[in-house]
Design a protein around this motif. Structure first.
Motif, PDB file in Angstrom:
ATOM      1  N   VAL A   1       0.836  -1.207   0.000  1.00  0.00           N
ATOM      2  CA  VAL A   1       0.000   0.000   0.000  1.00  0.00           C
ATOM      3  C   VAL A   1       0.870   1.256   0.000  1.00  0.00           C
ATOM      4  O   VAL A   1       0.499   2.281  -0.563  1.00  0.00           O
ATOM      5  N   GLN A   2       2.056   1.149   0.620  1.00  0.00           N
ATOM      6  CA  GLN A   2       2.891   2.343   0.772  1.00  0.00           C
ATOM      7  C   GLN A   2       3.813   2.606  -0.405  1.00  0.00           C
ATOM      8  O   GLN A   2       4.637   3.513  -0.344  1.00  0.00           O
ATOM      9  N   GLN A   3       3.737   1.789  -1.481  1.00  0.00           N
ATOM     10  CA  GLN A   3       4.689   1.967  -2.579  1.00  0.00           C
ATOM     11  C   GLN A   3       4.537   3.332  -3.236  1.00  0.00           C
ATOM     12  O   GLN A   3       3.518   4.006  -3.094  1.00  0.00           O
ATOM     13  N   ASN A   4       5.599   3.737  -3.946  1.00  0.00           N
ATOM     14  CA  ASN A   4       5.648   5.017  -4.675  1.00  0.00           C
ATOM     15  C   ASN A   4       5.523   6.211  -3.745  1.00  0.00           C
ATOM     16  O   ASN A   4       4.867   7.193  -4.049  1.00  0.00           O
ATOM     17  N   GLY A   5       6.148   6.133  -2.596  1.00  0.00           N
ATOM     18  CA  GLY A   5       6.258   7.311  -1.741  1.00  0.00           C
ATOM     19  C   GLY A   5       5.071   7.594  -0.852  1.00  0.00           C
ATOM     20  O   GLY A   5       5.084   8.576  -0.125  1.00  0.00           O
ATOM     21  N   HIS A   6       4.010   6.741  -0.895  1.00  0.00           N
ATOM     22  CA  HIS A   6       2.870   6.977   0.010  1.00  0.00           C
ATOM     23  C   HIS A   6       3.162   6.371   1.369  1.00  0.00           C
ATOM     24  O   HIS A   6       2.436   5.506   1.845  1.00  0.00           O
ATOM     25  N   TRP A   7       4.243   6.790   1.995  1.00  0.00           N
ATOM     26  CA  TRP A   7       4.649   6.175   3.249  1.00  0.00           C
ATOM     27  C   TRP A   7       3.695   6.550   4.367  1.00  0.00           C
ATOM     28  O   TRP A   7       3.178   7.672   4.408  1.00  0.00           O
ATOM     29  N   ASN A   8       3.500   5.617   5.273  1.00  0.00           N
ATOM     30  CA  ASN A   8       2.538   5.834   6.357  1.00  0.00           C
ATOM     31  C   ASN A   8       2.960   6.939   7.308  1.00  0.00           C
ATOM     32  O   ASN A   8       2.123   7.483   8.017  1.00  0.00           O
ATOM     33  N   ILE A   9       4.249   7.267   7.335  1.00  0.00           N
ATOM     34  CA  ILE A   9       4.703   8.318   8.247  1.00  0.00           C
ATOM     35  C   ILE A   9       4.008   9.636   7.933  1.00  0.00           C
ATOM     36  O   ILE A   9       3.719  10.416   8.842  1.00  0.00           O
ATOM     37  N   PHE A  10       3.634   9.862   6.651  1.00  0.00           N
ATOM     38  CA  PHE A  10       2.955  11.112   6.311  1.00  0.00           C
ATOM     39  C   PHE A  10       1.514  11.101   6.791  1.00  0.00           C
ATOM     40  O   PHE A  10       0.960  12.147   7.106  1.00  0.00           O
ATOM     41  N   TYR A  11       0.919   9.890   6.829  1.00  0.00           N
ATOM     42  CA  TYR A  11      -0.476   9.790   7.256  1.00  0.00           C
ATOM     43  C   TYR A  11      -0.587   9.585   8.758  1.00  0.00           C
ATOM     44  O   TYR A  11      -1.636   9.821   9.332  1.00  0.00           O
ATOM     45  N   GLN A  12       0.493   9.090   9.376  1.00  0.00           N
ATOM     46  CA  GLN A  12       0.440   8.716  10.789  1.00  0.00           C
ATOM     47  C   GLN A  12       1.608   9.282  11.577  1.00  0.00           C
ATOM     48  O   GLN A  12       2.341   8.534  12.220  1.00  0.00           O
TER      49      GLN A  12
END
Lengths: 374, 171
Positions: free
Chosen positions: A188-199
């Motif tokens: 789900v986090q591929q291509n820079g959608h890392w969870n650190i930005f959402y959480q």
């Protein structure tokens, strides 16, 4: 039957390589811990064994094995031996579900670079973490020493308290991903959608709990030498003590890998598509393995950095932070994340939630200061 | 290796460790054998393809409840608190009662043939976490929520009991 054999051999190789990497990293963590401590305190650190002291871990291992292996007279012998073994076992088991890389295709067969891809991956991590305390408790009790027992009891209560907040932090990840599988969490986090930005808040809670679960400073109360001599490993010597210390470094590395998996995109790195186009997907996967290990080592560095910067907490401060600080924060985070998913803008809502929290804390602090003056 | 062989091995191990819980003299050993028993039961869940139950069993029982057991037992001074042996009359009464129960249970199992699940309706994925979630949040939503309220009440009660009274200071 042929297929089963190749899968079995591939898994055996992966497990062996992960085992070797973990042990190697843990051994050299001891060296870098001392080097980093030396750097922060303006010293040189170990520099005698080999160039730059690079053979220091080997020398330490030889020293550990050569020392007298002492078992106290009134201790419970078998449990005394079982303690460090259990610590080591639980430390090494967690890495089974960490996805170290994407798939690799060799000779037409595709392999996952992961020990086991189960659909309960993150619960496995959580379960093993909750078992980690047995090694310390059994070792501390079997020593038949009141300081060791106190250390063991501290370790147990600390781990139980911080597990709750950690579980709550994981729940928000599950809400975003919709799956318990670590592989899917990474995908789900591929291509820079890392969870650190959402959480961001969830990550903060998780890393604090990781410090507490690894018994690292500022939460290393189980081995607090000013109060408890050596804590749970007061009576241990030789390689049994070495196992306890080693398990701590393994835990640091593995918790770094878990944090990278949950919050920092796992084996994702900028420019995956470019590498795939230029060199093929196998090379891209192996670079991904390097990226994950690099992130984990970054976290190991953070663990050491904090150790040589922040003093140890007092025991009541530790319990207060866990129960009245982190657990309500984690609950707040769950509510904010749920609201974000409901509205459909998880990124905006998470940032808004963080800003709101900081503002509320600031206002509360201001009100409290005025009360104190008046 | 046949899967049934694994089952027999696991069951033997489970029964053995469960027996050791009550046979061993040292309470700490009993607790550790009980933890081992929970691991064996978790392994049974894996054989039944119920991985979620396996993980939850380990987290809740082996990871939390048994740690608290160990915690409390470690606080005791074991040398002072060894329970004195019961008189032979009590032992006799105990074995008679337990033996009767055993006979009754064996008789019940022998009399009744328990029907297995219908093979055509059998779904090997029932124990997976997705299906379990569908059942819990769909068919059994009300009981599930009621249980959560029960847990909440228990939690509030525990906090109330553990609350520090005015003037009391523990450390």
């Amino acid at each position: 039957m042929e297929l089963i054999n190749t899968v079995f051999i591939a898994k055996a190789i992966i497990v062996g390589v992960v085992f070797a990497i973990t042990l190697g990293v843990a051994a050299y963590s001891t060296y870098f811990e001392r080097k980093i401590a030396a750097f922060m305190q303006d010293r040189i650190g170990p520099d005698r064994a080999g160039p730059f002291g690079i053979l220091q871990p080997l020398a330490d291992a030889v020293k550990m094995f050569m020392k007298e292996d002492f078992i106290p007279a009134n201790s419970n012998k078998w449990l005394f031996i079982a303690g460090p073994c259990l610590s080591m076992l639980t430390a090494l088991m967690t890495s089974a579900v960490v996805p170290f890389g994407d798939t690799v295709t060799i000779g037409g067969a595709t392999f996952d670079l992961q020990g086991i891809d189960v659909n309960i991956g993150i619960l496995w991590v959580f379960g093993i973490v909750s078992l980690g305390v047995y090694g310390i408790m059994i070792g501390g009790w079997a020593s038949n020493n009141k300081f060791a027992l106190l250390g063991a009891i501290r370790a147990a209560s600390q781990n139980i308290s911080y597990e709750l907040a950690m579980g709550m932090a994981i729940i928000t990840i599950l809400m975003i991903t919709g799956s318990l599988s670590t592989k899917e969490i990474v995908e789900v986090q591929q291509n820079g959608h890392w969870n650190i930005f959402y959480q961001p808040l969830g990550f903060l809670i998780f890393i604090i709990c990781a410090f507490a679960e690894c018994n690292r400073t500022p939460f290393d109360l189980p081995e607090c030498e000013t109060e408890l001599i050596g804590g749970y490993h007061t009576e241990y010597s030789s390689m049994k003590l070495g196992f306890y210390l080693f398990a701590e470094y393994i835990n640091m590395f593995i918790s770094g890998a878990v944090m990278a998996t949950l919050y920092f995109g796992g084996y994702d790195y900028p420019g995956v598509d470019f590498v795939t186009q230029q060199f093929g997907s196998n090379v891209a996967s192996f670079v991904g393995v390097g990226a994950l290990i690099g992130k984990s080592l970054g976290f190991v560095f953070v663990f050491m950095w904090v150790r040589w910067t922040i003093p140890r907490f007092r025991y009541d401060q530790l319990m207060n932070l866990g129960w009245t600080g982190l657990i309500p924060l984690a609950m707040y985070n769950v509510v904010v994340t749920g609201f974000g998913i409901l509205v459909g803008k998880p990124f905006m809502v998470s940032i808004a939630g963080l800003v709101l929290l900081i503002a509320a804390l600031f206002v509360y602090d201001q009100l409290l200061v005025k009360k104190k003056i008046a | 290796m046949e899967i049934s062989n694994i089952w027999y091995f696991l069951s033997a191990l489970t029964l053995l460790s469960a027996l050791m819980v009550i046979i061993s003299k040292n309470p700490i050993h009993s607790v550790l054998y009980l933890v081992f028993t929970f691991f064996c039961i978790s392994a049974h869940y894996v054989l039944l393809n119920a991985q979620f139950l396996m993980a939850v069993n380990i987290i809740v029982y082996a990871g939390a409840i048994m740690v608290l057991f160990l915690f409390v037992i470690m606080m005791f001074d074991l040398k002072k608190n060894i329970p004195e042996s019961k008189s032979s009359l009590t032992k006799l009464a105990g074995s008679v009662v337990a033996g009767t129960l055993l006979v009754i249970l064996i008789a019940i199992i022998r009399k009744n043939t328990i029907p297995g699940p219908a093979l055509e309706k059998f779904n090997s994925q029932t124990g997976m976490v997705e299906n379990l979630g569908q059942v819990l949040y769909g068919e059994f939503l009300l009981p599930f929520e009621l249980v959560s309220i029960l847990f909440f009440v228990a939690m509030v009660g525990a906090v109330l009991l553990g609350k520090r009274e005015a003037g009391e200071r523990n450390f």
